[in-house]
Design an enzyme around this catalytic site. Structure first.
Site, PDB file in Angstrom:
ATOM      1  N   TYR A 189      86.760  -7.380  54.685  1.00  0.00           N
ATOM      2  CA  TYR A 189      87.254  -8.303  53.670  1.00  0.00           C
ATOM      3  C   TYR A 189      86.396  -9.568  53.626  1.00  0.00           C
ATOM      4  O   TYR A 189      86.014 -10.047  52.555  1.00  0.00           O
ATOM      5  CB  TYR A 189      88.709  -8.652  53.971  1.00  0.00           C
ATOM      6  CG  TYR A 189      89.356  -9.574  52.962  1.00  0.00           C
ATOM      7  CD1 TYR A 189      89.705  -9.114  51.699  1.00  0.00           C
ATOM      8  CD2 TYR A 189      89.631 -10.908  53.274  1.00  0.00           C
ATOM      9  CE1 TYR A 189      90.304  -9.957  50.763  1.00  0.00           C
ATOM     10  CE2 TYR A 189      90.240 -11.754  52.353  1.00  0.00           C
ATOM     11  CZ  TYR A 189      90.563 -11.276  51.100  1.00  0.00           C
ATOM     12  OH  TYR A 189      91.144 -12.104  50.179  1.00  0.00           O
ATOM     13  N   THR A 191      90.932 -10.715  35.159  1.00  0.00           N
ATOM     14  CA  THR A 191      91.074  -9.384  35.756  1.00  0.00           C
ATOM     15  C   THR A 191      92.102  -9.474  36.880  1.00  0.00           C
ATOM     16  O   THR A 191      92.189 -10.472  37.591  1.00  0.00           O
ATOM     17  CB  THR A 191      89.737  -8.857  36.304  1.00  0.00           C
ATOM     18  OG1 THR A 191      89.277  -9.687  37.375  1.00  0.00           O
ATOM     19  CG2 THR A 191      88.687  -8.828  35.196  1.00  0.00           C
ATOM     20  N   GLY A 192      92.894  -8.418  37.021  1.00  0.00           N
ATOM     21  CA  GLY A 192      93.958  -8.450  38.018  1.00  0.00           C
ATOM     22  C   GLY A 192      94.980  -9.517  37.689  1.00  0.00           C
ATOM     23  O   GLY A 192      95.389 -10.296  38.546  1.00  0.00           O
ATOM     24  N   GLY A 193      95.425  -9.535  36.429  1.00  0.00           N
ATOM     25  CA  GLY A 193      96.297 -10.602  35.973  1.00  0.00           C
ATOM     26  C   GLY A 193      97.774 -10.270  35.943  1.00  0.00           C
ATOM     27  O   GLY A 193      98.544 -10.982  35.297  1.00  0.00           O
ATOM     28  N   THR A 194      98.196  -9.218  36.626  1.00  0.00           N
ATOM     29  CA  THR A 194      99.595  -8.789  36.537  1.00  0.00           C
ATOM     30  C   THR A 194     100.482  -9.346  37.642  1.00  0.00           C
ATOM     31  O   THR A 194     101.696  -9.137  37.628  1.00  0.00           O
ATOM     32  CB  THR A 194      99.704  -7.252  36.549  1.00  0.00           C
ATOM     33  OG1 THR A 194      99.159  -6.757  37.780  1.00  0.00           O
ATOM     34  CG2 THR A 194      98.948  -6.644  35.372  1.00  0.00           C
ATOM     35  N   SER A 195      99.897 -10.043  38.608  1.00  0.00           N
ATOM     36  CA  SER A 195     100.708 -10.574  39.708  1.00  0.00           C
ATOM     37  C   SER A 195      99.974 -11.722  40.384  1.00  0.00           C
ATOM     38  O   SER A 195      98.807 -11.996  40.097  1.00  0.00           O
ATOM     39  CB  SER A 195     101.008  -9.471  40.744  1.00  0.00           C
ATOM     40  OG  SER A 195      99.806  -9.015  41.341  1.00  0.00           O
ATOM     41  N   GLY A 224      96.569 -14.397  39.730  1.00  0.00           N
ATOM     42  CA  GLY A 224      96.119 -14.010  38.395  1.00  0.00           C
ATOM     43  C   GLY A 224      97.186 -14.245  37.341  1.00  0.00           C
ATOM     44  O   GLY A 224      96.910 -14.808  36.275  1.00  0.00           O
TER      45      GLY A 224
END
Length: 250
Positions: A150, A12-16, A19
């Site tokens: 956070y 998940t969240g693998g575009t940058s 990830g």
């Protein structure tokens, strides 16, 4: 022999950032990788860059409807999942005086709700011997100014590592976490700081705290994640691996 040959991984969240670096490493080690991202254009572009062993799904990890439908989409693509790397998330920082409900909800939705319901959604697709990797952070070990929300999110995820590991032991599904220190990604671009402020924060505050004297690379974290995903870590369960240049170890 490649470490992840014939394995199916979901990131998940693998575009940058970490990830994407992990997706590259997984593919190099023989896996087929499904990535998620919030925007179709970014997902499509990343899949194109990763090559024929990559697939993409548009999903917002802070949206419960997207999370509940994620398993159906993954199943239609590959049927089962051997490796789940729950990576979606980002940092936004605010002092105690500045925190508002929007800030709180945004981070908890993506990192806490997103983590638990991603795992819940994908579990039925995972077989005995599978591996789940969560993202924690060194902020759970230090008092970082402006990181109250956070840190609280990452503290919750840290607690999931042990409880998930306990619950899934009877299924022989290993659950571990990677805890990155300061890494060269676009992480700080989403904090609200401008470029000059980011450079000053990194050079004057972060780097002096790292015993190895530098910022880490996303590829270095990816190698640790690949280790946790592979049979090399077959007896590693319910723990964290720190990839932080020694920042919280001394």
């Amino acid at each position: 022999m490649k470490k992840l040959m014939n394995k199916v991984a979901l990131i998940t969240g693998g575009t940058s950032g970490i990830g994407k670096a992990t997706a590259i490493d997984f593919i190099e080690q023989g896996a087929t990788v499904i990535i998620t991202g919030r925007h179709q254009k970014t997902v499509d572009q990343t899949v194109s860059e990763l090559g024929e062993n990559a697939l993409g799904i548009v999903a917002d990890s802070g949206n419960i409807s997207d999370l509940k439908s994620l398993a159906e989409k993954v199943k239609s693509l590959k049927g089962t999942v051997d490796i789940l790397y729950v990576n979606a998330g980002y940092g936004k920082f605010a002092t105690i005086e500045e925190i508002d409900e929007v800030h709180y909800d945004e981070l908890f939705n993506v990192m806490v709700k997103g983590t638990i319901f991603t795992v819940q959604s994908i579990l039925p697709l995972m077989n005995e011997g599978s591996s789940i990797i969560l993202n924690t952070s060194i902020v759970t070990e230090i008092g970082m100014q402006g990181a109250s929300v956070y840190s609280a999110c990452k503290g919750a995820v840290k607690s999931f590592v042990k409880t998930f590991a306990s619950e899934l032991s009877n299924r022989k599904i290993r659950v571990n976490a990677v805890s990155p220190g300061p890494i060269e990604t676009g992480f700080f671009n989403k904090t609200g700081m401008n470029e000059e402020e980011i450079d000053g924060f990194v050079d004057e505050i972060l780097v002096p705290q790292v015993p190895l004297g530098r910022i880490g690379r996303a590829q270095e974290v990816a190698k640790a994640i690949t280790y946790l995903a592979s049979e090399d870590s077959s007896y590693v369960h319910g723990t964290e691996i720190y990839v932080d240049g020694g920042m919280v170890q001394f």
